[in-house]
Design a protein around this motif. Structure first.
Motif, PDB file in Angstrom:
ATOM      1  N   ALA A   1       0.829  -1.209   0.000  1.00  0.00           N
ATOM      2  CA  ALA A   1       0.000   0.000   0.000  1.00  0.00           C
ATOM      3  C   ALA A   1       0.862   1.258   0.000  1.00  0.00           C
ATOM      4  N   VAL A   2       1.930   1.257   0.780  1.00  0.00           N
ATOM      5  CA  VAL A   2       2.815   2.420   0.830  1.00  0.00           C
ATOM      6  C   VAL A   2       3.425   2.684  -0.543  1.00  0.00           C
ATOM      7  N   LEU A   3       3.927   1.657  -1.194  1.00  0.00           N
ATOM      8  CA  LEU A   3       4.543   1.871  -2.506  1.00  0.00           C
ATOM      9  C   LEU A   3       3.507   2.277  -3.543  1.00  0.00           C
ATOM     10  N   ALA A   4       2.285   1.722  -3.444  1.00  0.00           N
ATOM     11  CA  ALA A   4       1.237   2.131  -4.371  1.00  0.00           C
ATOM     12  C   ALA A   4       0.893   3.604  -4.190  1.00  0.00           C
ATOM     13  N   GLN A   5       0.935   4.081  -2.947  1.00  0.00           N
ATOM     14  CA  GLN A   5       0.556   5.460  -2.670  1.00  0.00           C
ATOM     15  C   GLN A   5       1.719   6.428  -2.860  1.00  0.00           C
ATOM     16  N   TYR A   6       2.900   6.061  -2.394  1.00  0.00           N
ATOM     17  CA  TYR A   6       4.057   6.965  -2.468  1.00  0.00           C
ATOM     18  C   TYR A   6       4.703   6.981  -3.849  1.00  0.00           C
ATOM     19  N   ARG A   7       4.448   5.959  -4.661  1.00  0.00           N
ATOM     20  CA  ARG A   7       5.030   5.771  -5.984  1.00  0.00           C
ATOM     21  C   ARG A   7       6.395   5.117  -5.938  1.00  0.00           C
ATOM     22  N   MET A   8       7.283   5.544  -5.018  1.00  0.00           N
ATOM     23  CA  MET A   8       8.616   4.951  -4.985  1.00  0.00           C
ATOM     24  C   MET A   8       9.268   5.218  -3.640  1.00  0.00           C
ATOM     25  N   ALA A   9      10.200   4.330  -3.268  1.00  0.00           N
ATOM     26  CA  ALA A   9      10.960   4.492  -2.026  1.00  0.00           C
ATOM     27  C   ALA A   9      12.172   3.591  -2.092  1.00  0.00           C
ATOM     28  N   THR A  10      13.262   4.013  -1.460  1.00  0.00           N
ATOM     29  CA  THR A  10      14.442   3.163  -1.350  1.00  0.00           C
ATOM     30  C   THR A  10      14.225   2.137  -0.246  1.00  0.00           C
ATOM     31  N   THR A  11      15.139   1.183  -0.164  1.00  0.00           N
ATOM     32  CA  THR A  11      15.058   0.176   0.901  1.00  0.00           C
ATOM     33  C   THR A  11      15.114   0.840   2.275  1.00  0.00           C
ATOM     34  N   VAL A  12      16.025   1.780   2.446  1.00  0.00           N
ATOM     35  CA  VAL A  12      16.141   2.466   3.744  1.00  0.00           C
ATOM     36  C   VAL A  12      14.874   3.245   4.043  1.00  0.00           C
ATOM     37  N   GLN A  13      14.310   3.922   3.055  1.00  0.00           N
ATOM     38  CA  GLN A  13      13.076   4.665   3.277  1.00  0.00           C
ATOM     39  C   GLN A  13      11.932   3.734   3.662  1.00  0.00           C
ATOM     40  N   MET A  14      11.825   2.599   2.996  1.00  0.00           N
ATOM     41  CA  MET A  14      10.776   1.641   3.350  1.00  0.00           C
ATOM     42  C   MET A  14      10.964   1.140   4.775  1.00  0.00           C
ATOM     43  N   HIS A  15      12.197   0.938   5.170  1.00  0.00           N
ATOM     44  CA  HIS A  15      12.471   0.496   6.536  1.00  0.00           C
ATOM     45  C   HIS A  15      12.018   1.550   7.549  1.00  0.00           C
ATOM     46  N   LEU A  16      12.307   2.831   7.277  1.00  0.00           N
ATOM     47  CA  LEU A  16      11.913   3.896   8.198  1.00  0.00           C
ATOM     48  C   LEU A  16      10.404   4.075   8.245  1.00  0.00           C
ATOM     49  N   ILE A  17       9.743   3.822   7.139  1.00  0.00           N
ATOM     50  CA  ILE A  17       8.290   3.948   7.096  1.00  0.00           C
ATOM     51  C   ILE A  17       7.608   2.792   7.820  1.00  0.00           C
ATOM     52  N   LEU A  18       8.088   1.581   7.579  1.00  0.00           N
ATOM     53  CA  LEU A  18       7.373   0.389   8.029  1.00  0.00           C
ATOM     54  C   LEU A  18       7.793  -0.106   9.406  1.00  0.00           C
ATOM     55  N   SER A  19       9.091  -0.302   9.596  1.00  0.00           N
ATOM     56  CA  SER A  19       9.560  -1.025  10.785  1.00  0.00           C
ATOM     57  C   SER A  19      10.896  -0.489  11.275  1.00  0.00           C
ATOM     58  N   PRO A  20      10.963   0.766  11.710  1.00  0.00           N
ATOM     59  CA  PRO A  20      12.256   1.294  12.148  1.00  0.00           C
ATOM     60  C   PRO A  20      12.777   0.655  13.428  1.00  0.00           C
ATOM     61  N   ASP A  21      11.915  -0.111  14.117  1.00  0.00           N
ATOM     62  CA  ASP A  21      12.300  -0.724  15.390  1.00  0.00           C
ATOM     63  C   ASP A  21      12.895  -2.116  15.226  1.00  0.00           C
ATOM     64  N   VAL A  22      12.994  -2.622  13.987  1.00  0.00           N
ATOM     65  CA  VAL A  22      13.577  -3.947  13.761  1.00  0.00           C
ATOM     66  C   VAL A  22      14.809  -3.794  12.878  1.00  0.00           C
ATOM     67  N   ARG A  23      15.513  -4.873  12.679  1.00  0.00           N
ATOM     68  CA  ARG A  23      16.704  -4.832  11.831  1.00  0.00           C
ATOM     69  C   ARG A  23      16.293  -4.642  10.371  1.00  0.00           C
ATOM     70  N   ILE A  24      17.108  -3.880   9.639  1.00  0.00           N
ATOM     71  CA  ILE A  24      16.767  -3.567   8.258  1.00  0.00           C
ATOM     72  C   ILE A  24      16.754  -4.818   7.384  1.00  0.00           C
ATOM     73  N   GLU A  25      17.453  -5.865   7.813  1.00  0.00           N
ATOM     74  CA  GLU A  25      17.448  -7.114   7.043  1.00  0.00           C
ATOM     75  C   GLU A  25      16.038  -7.671   6.914  1.00  0.00           C
ATOM     76  N   GLN A  26      15.204  -7.476   7.932  1.00  0.00           N
ATOM     77  CA  GLN A  26      13.830  -7.958   7.859  1.00  0.00           C
ATOM     78  C   GLN A  26      13.049  -7.220   6.780  1.00  0.00           C
ATOM     79  N   THR A  27      13.280  -5.923   6.668  1.00  0.00           N
ATOM     80  CA  THR A  27      12.629  -5.142   5.611  1.00  0.00           C
ATOM     81  C   THR A  27      13.122  -5.598   4.243  1.00  0.00           C
ATOM     82  N   ARG A  28      14.423  -5.836   4.110  1.00  0.00           N
ATOM     83  CA  ARG A  28      14.957  -6.298   2.826  1.00  0.00           C
ATOM     84  C   ARG A  28      14.316  -7.626   2.426  1.00  0.00           C
ATOM     85  N   ARG A  29      14.201  -8.555   3.384  1.00  0.00           N
ATOM     86  CA  ARG A  29      13.603  -9.855   3.065  1.00  0.00           C
ATOM     87  C   ARG A  29      12.144  -9.702   2.655  1.00  0.00           C
TER      88      ARG A  29
END
Length: 303
Positions: A15-43
Motif C-alpha cells: 500500500a505504501v509503494l502504491a501510494q508513495y510511488r517509490m521508495a528506497t530500501t532504507v526509506q521503506m524500513h523507516l516507514i514500516l519497521s524502524p524498530d527492527v533490523r533492516i534485514e527484515q525489511t529487505r527480506r
C-alpha cells in the motif's frame, strides 16, 4: 498470530509503494519497521517482488541504491483495499524507465513524508504511513487542477480544537509542495496563485440544470472542514538559493488575488536541511508574508 502479522505488514508495504510511488530500501524500513533490523525489511521486499507485487530499479550512483515501486499487478491488488480505493496511480507509475527518471523528485517527496512520520513518533502524535498522500487531484474547472506533491493528515496530541478536533488534540491538514530548485523562483511563487484559485473556486452547475437557490460552496469544502495549510519545502540549493526563493514567495504575496488565501490559510516555507536536522515540528518555517520570522507549522493556526 505471526502469519496474520506478516500478512498485515506485507499489505502495508504494498500500500505504501502504491501510494508513495517509490521508495528506497532504507526509506521503506523507516516507514514500516524502524524498530527492527533492516534485514527484515529487505527480506520482505524481496519476497513481495517474488510474488510479482513490487519491483525495483537499481541506481548506478550512491552505492547502487535500490528504488522500489509497485508493478501493475501490485497496484491493481492494492486498489481493491478500502484504504486505497479510488486512488489512481499516475501515468508511468509502474514503468521502470519512468521510475528511474523520476527518482530525484519522487524520493525527495518520500523523504519529506518520512520527516513528518518520524516527528509524530517522537512527539506521540498520530501520523500513519498512509496519512501522507502524494498527488491528490483538486479540479479547478476547464481541465485545470491543483495537484500538490502531497496531502498530509496529522493529529497532534496537544490542546486545541481549532482544526476540527474536540478531544484535546488538533487534526491538521497540509498541502505540501517540494521544490528541488529545478524551476525558477518566479515559477515557484506562481504556485501561490494556483492555490488562491482553488481556495476561491466554486464549481459551475452542470449544463441544463437550474442553479441552486442556495449559495454555492467552494469545492474544497466537500473534502476539508478548513482549507489545508500550505507548506513549501525547499531543497536542491544552498543558503543563497533558499533566500532567493523565500524572497520570491514573499514578493508574490503582494498580489491582490492572493489576499483571501493569505488571510485564511497559513502559508509557510522551510529548507529541507532544517526539516531533516531539527524535525518539521521545530520553528524552522518562514511565513511567506514575513520570511524573516521562524515558526512551527503546527502552532500557526487558521484565523
Amino acid at each position: 498470530m505471526t502469519d496474520v502479522d506478516t500478512g498485515s505488514r506485507d499489505r502495508v508495504a504494498v500500500a505504501v509503494l502504491a501510494q508513495y510511488r517509490m521508495a528506497t530500501t532504507v526509506q521503506m524500513h523507516l516507514i514500516l519497521s524502524p524498530d527492527v533490523r533492516i534485514e527484515q525489511t529487505r527480506r520482505r521486499l524481496v519476497k513481495l517482488r517474488g510474488e510479482g507485487l513490487i519491483d525495483r530499479v537499481t541506481l548506478p550512483q550512491a552505492g547502487r541504491t535500490r528504488v522500489w515501486y509497485t508493478t501493475r499487478y501490485g497496484a491493481q491488488v492494492a486498489s481493491e483495499w478500502p484504504e486505497l480505493r479510488g486512488r489512481r496511480p499516475p501515468r508511468g507509475a509502474h514503468d521502470r524507465t519512468a521510475v528511474r527518471l523520476g527518482v530525484g523528485h519522487g524520493l525527495t517527496v518520500t523523504e519529506t513524508g518520512i520527516a513528518f512520520l518520524q516527528d509524530a513518533r517522537r512527539h506521540g502524535d498520530l501520523c500513519q504511513p498512509l496519512d501522507w498522500i502524494p498527488e491528490v487531484h483538486h479540479p479547478l474547472g476547464g481541465g485545470e487542477a491543483v495537484i500538490p506533491d502531497a496531502l498530509l493528515y496529522y493529529r497532534s496530541h496537544g490542546t486545541g480544537g481549532a482544526d476540527g478536533s474536540g478531544d484535546g488534540g488538533s487534526m491538521l491538514r497540509a498541502f505540501v509542495e517540494v521544490d528541488r530548485a529545478t524551476m525558477g523562483p518566479e515559477r515557484l511563487a506562481a504556485k501561490l496563485g494556483a492555490y488562491a484559485r482553488l481556495h476561491a473556486y466554486v464549481p459551475a452547475p452542470p449544463p441544463g440544470t437550474r442553479p441552486r437557490l442556495a449559495v454555492q460552496e467552494e469545492s474544497w469544502r466537500r473534502r476539508y472542514p478548513l482549507f489545508p495549510r500550505l507548506l513549501f519545502v525547499l531543497d536542491g540549493t544552498g543558503p543563497a538559493g533558499i533566500h532567493t526563493r523565500l524572497t520570491a514567495l514573499e514578493a508574490a504575496t503582494r498580489q491582490p488575488a492572493l489576499a483571501a488565501l493569505l488571510r485564511d490559510v497559513p502559508v509557510l516555507a522551510a529548507p529541507m536541511t532544517d526539516l531533516l536536522l531539527h524535525g518539521p515540528a521545530a520553528p524552522v518555517w518562514h511565513p511567506v508574508t514575513g520570511t524573516d520570522q521562524r515558526v512551527g507549522w503546527m502552532h500557526t493556526r487558521h484565523p
